[in-house]
Design an enzyme around this catalytic site. Structure first.
Site, PDB file in Angstrom:
ATOM      1  N   HIS A  27     -11.857   6.372   1.531  1.00 43.80           N
ATOM      2  CA  HIS A  27     -11.818   7.660   2.226  1.00 43.80           C
ATOM      3  C   HIS A  27     -11.527   8.797   1.252  1.00 43.80           C
ATOM      4  O   HIS A  27     -10.990   8.563   0.164  1.00 43.80           O
ATOM      5  CB  HIS A  27     -10.721   7.616   3.291  1.00 43.80           C
ATOM      6  CG  HIS A  27      -9.416   7.098   2.758  1.00 43.80           C
ATOM      7  ND1 HIS A  27      -8.484   7.896   2.174  1.00 43.80           N
ATOM      8  CD2 HIS A  27      -8.930   5.830   2.654  1.00 43.80           C
ATOM      9  CE1 HIS A  27      -7.467   7.159   1.755  1.00 43.80           C
ATOM     10  NE2 HIS A  27      -7.707   5.890   2.016  1.00 43.80           N
TER      11      HIS A  27
ATOM     12  N   GLU B 140      -6.663  -1.140  -4.224  1.00 42.22           N
ATOM     13  CA  GLU B 140      -6.987   0.270  -3.980  1.00 42.22           C
ATOM     14  C   GLU B 140      -6.524   1.169  -5.120  1.00 42.22           C
ATOM     15  O   GLU B 140      -5.421   0.997  -5.643  1.00 42.22           O
ATOM     16  CB  GLU B 140      -6.316   0.752  -2.685  1.00 42.22           C
ATOM     17  CG  GLU B 140      -6.585   2.227  -2.369  1.00 42.22           C
ATOM     18  CD  GLU B 140      -5.964   2.692  -1.059  1.00 42.22           C
ATOM     19  OE1 GLU B 140      -4.977   2.085  -0.623  1.00 42.22           O
ATOM     20  OE2 GLU B 140      -6.484   3.663  -0.484  1.00 42.22           O
TER      21      GLU B 140
ATOM     22  N   ASP C 253       0.865  -1.183   0.000  1.00 43.77           N
ATOM     23  CA  ASP C 253       0.000   0.000   0.000  1.00 43.77           C
ATOM     24  C   ASP C 253       0.903   1.236   0.000  1.00 43.77           C
ATOM     25  O   ASP C 253       1.706   1.419   0.909  1.00 43.77           O
ATOM     26  CB  ASP C 253      -0.914  -0.032   1.228  1.00 43.77           C
ATOM     27  CG  ASP C 253      -2.062   0.963   1.144  1.00 43.77           C
ATOM     28  OD1 ASP C 253      -1.991   1.919   0.342  1.00 43.77           O
ATOM     29  OD2 ASP C 253      -3.033   0.803   1.912  1.00 43.77           O
TER      30      ASP C 253
ATOM     31  N   HIS D   1      -6.657  10.614   5.261  1.00 45.05           N
ATOM     32  CA  HIS D   1      -7.916   9.945   5.602  1.00 45.05           C
ATOM     33  C   HIS D   1      -8.989  10.969   5.910  1.00 45.05           C
ATOM     34  O   HIS D   1      -9.490  11.071   7.019  1.00 45.05           O
ATOM     35  CB  HIS D   1      -7.727   8.933   6.730  1.00 45.05           C
ATOM     36  CG  HIS D   1      -7.269   7.607   6.207  1.00 45.05           C
ATOM     37  ND1 HIS D   1      -5.938   7.319   6.000  1.00 45.05           N
ATOM     38  CD2 HIS D   1      -7.950   6.527   5.794  1.00 45.05           C
ATOM     39  CE1 HIS D   1      -5.831   6.098   5.485  1.00 45.05           C
ATOM     40  NE2 HIS D   1      -7.041   5.584   5.352  1.00 45.05           N
TER      41      HIS D   1
ATOM     42  N   GLU E 234     -10.985   1.345  -1.512  1.00 44.75           N
ATOM     43  CA  GLU E 234     -10.098   0.243  -1.135  1.00 44.75           C
ATOM     44  C   GLU E 234     -10.818  -0.938  -0.508  1.00 44.75           C
ATOM     45  O   GLU E 234     -10.870  -1.069   0.704  1.00 44.75           O
ATOM     46  CB  GLU E 234      -8.928   0.716  -0.267  1.00 44.75           C
ATOM     47  CG  GLU E 234      -9.238   1.520   0.960  1.00 44.75           C
ATOM     48  CD  GLU E 234      -7.950   1.843   1.748  1.00 44.75           C
ATOM     49  OE1 GLU E 234      -7.042   1.011   1.805  1.00 44.75           O
ATOM     50  OE2 GLU E 234      -7.871   2.945   2.311  1.00 44.75           O
TER      51      GLU E 234
ATOM     52  N   ASP F 126      -3.076   7.375  -3.508  1.00 40.82           N
ATOM     53  CA  ASP F 126      -3.052   6.257  -2.560  1.00 40.82           C
ATOM     54  C   ASP F 126      -3.505   5.016  -3.328  1.00 40.82           C
ATOM     55  O   ASP F 126      -4.575   5.032  -3.941  1.00 40.82           O
ATOM     56  CB  ASP F 126      -4.027   6.611  -1.416  1.00 40.82           C
ATOM     57  CG  ASP F 126      -4.099   5.575  -0.305  1.00 40.82           C
ATOM     58  OD1 ASP F 126      -3.388   4.562  -0.375  1.00 40.82           O
ATOM     59  OD2 ASP F 126      -4.891   5.806   0.640  1.00 40.82           O
TER      60      ASP F 126
HETATM   61 CO    CO Z   1      -6.181   4.349   1.433  1.00 45.63          CO
END
Ligand code: CO
Length: 301
Positions: free
Chosen positions: A159, A280, A88, A167, A192, A99
């Protein structure tokens, strides 16, 4: 005003581009016997070499770990032959974040599980457009995972991404939920889905390697004071213990944690030690769809 928005969106996209390059290169290193620390450092220095900054420490969570695992200082751990690895990665440019996460199935035994998380992500992306509700996204993700015989993790969510906030609202649950939020054109969000063959929930466990600054407060301990000064440069984004000066580090971190200056991110693992797969991407909402900033497939525009 228009121009400023365009300028900001360009930064989100540039962060995504760096992320894709680094992610694809790093995947070559996720191999049995290779050190996790080498992969994390490869990712983080690869981001900096390309003019970005890590938006959070490279997360390498394995098997029943779902998130918040990153190598410790001098970590000697290596990938095992059957590890299910979640990589990640977060990149920011001037605070604007990309992200993205992928799962690597080193033993080739959990393809269906990995596919469940990927299919959920693909199907969610397909329905995203201006005016979509997070309720619809959660429903689609839940259905895609369940129809493949697995469970979505209910207490991990997609998010929003705001400047220096990895976040941000809205929370985008991976299941059907009440009180959804409507996504609007030019919102930037991370989707995600996590799929598991366990119970469908994560719990906190293990050592803490990741922290973020909540709010500076005066501290007396010399090393804590120095550390606080040092971590201000992350603008509240998460950072790794191994990034910090080592002088009385544990005590300095504990002091800041106990003063309420820092929050910590314990490793999250599946409650029944089920295996966890994650997929994600970061997307920018558009009038009639969305633009995936972290996709390796060029849309050719
Ligand atoms: Co994330």
């Amino acid at each position: 005003m228009e121009d400023e928005l365009e300028h900001i969106l360009e930064k989100y996209k540039a962060a995504g581009k760096i992320l894709v390059e680094v992610r694809e290169a790093a995947l070559e290193l996720v191999k049995p016997g290779n050190r996790l620390l080498d992969v994390a450092e490869f990712v983080e220095s690869g981001i900096r070499d390309r003019g970005g900054e890590p938006a959070f420490p490279c997360n390498i969570s394995r098997n029943e770990e779902a998130a918040h695992a990153t190598p410790s200082i001098d970590d000697e751990a290596v990938f095992g032959p059957e590890d299910l690895v979640k990589l990640d990665i977060g990149v920011h440019i001037d605070g604007y974040i990309a992200d993205s996460a992928v799962t690597v199935d080193l033993g080739g035994k959990y393809e269906e599980l990995v596919r469940a998380s990927e299919a959920a992500l693909d199907e969610a992306i397909k329905i995203i457009h201006d005016g979509v509700s997070t309720v619809e996204i959660g429903e689609v993700i839940e259905k895609a995972i369940k129809e493949r015989g697995y469970k979505p993790i209910v207490n991990l969510s997609g998010h929003g991404l705001l400047r220096y906030n990895s976040h941000a609202p809205p929370t985008i649950p991976n299941v059907k939920h009440e009180h959804g939020v409507i996504l609007k054109t030019n919102d930037v969000v991370a989707i995600e889905p996590f799929a598991t063959n366990g119970g469908g929930k994560v719990v906190e466990s293990g050592n803490v390697e990741i922290y973020s600054l909540i709010k500076p407060k005066p501290v007396r301990m010399r090393e804590a004071k120095k550390l606080l000064n040092e971590i201000k440069k992350y603008h509240g984004l998460p950072f790794a213990r191994r990034w910090l000066p080592r002088e009385r580090l544990n005590l300095a971190l504990r002091t800041l944690k106990n003063t309420g200056v820092l929050r910590d991110y314990p490793i999250l693992r599946e409650e029944n030690r089920g295996l966890v797969a994650q997929a994600e991407h970061t997307v920018i909402i558009k009038e009639d769809g969305c633009e995936v900033t972290t996709s390796s497939i060029s849309m050719g525009d």
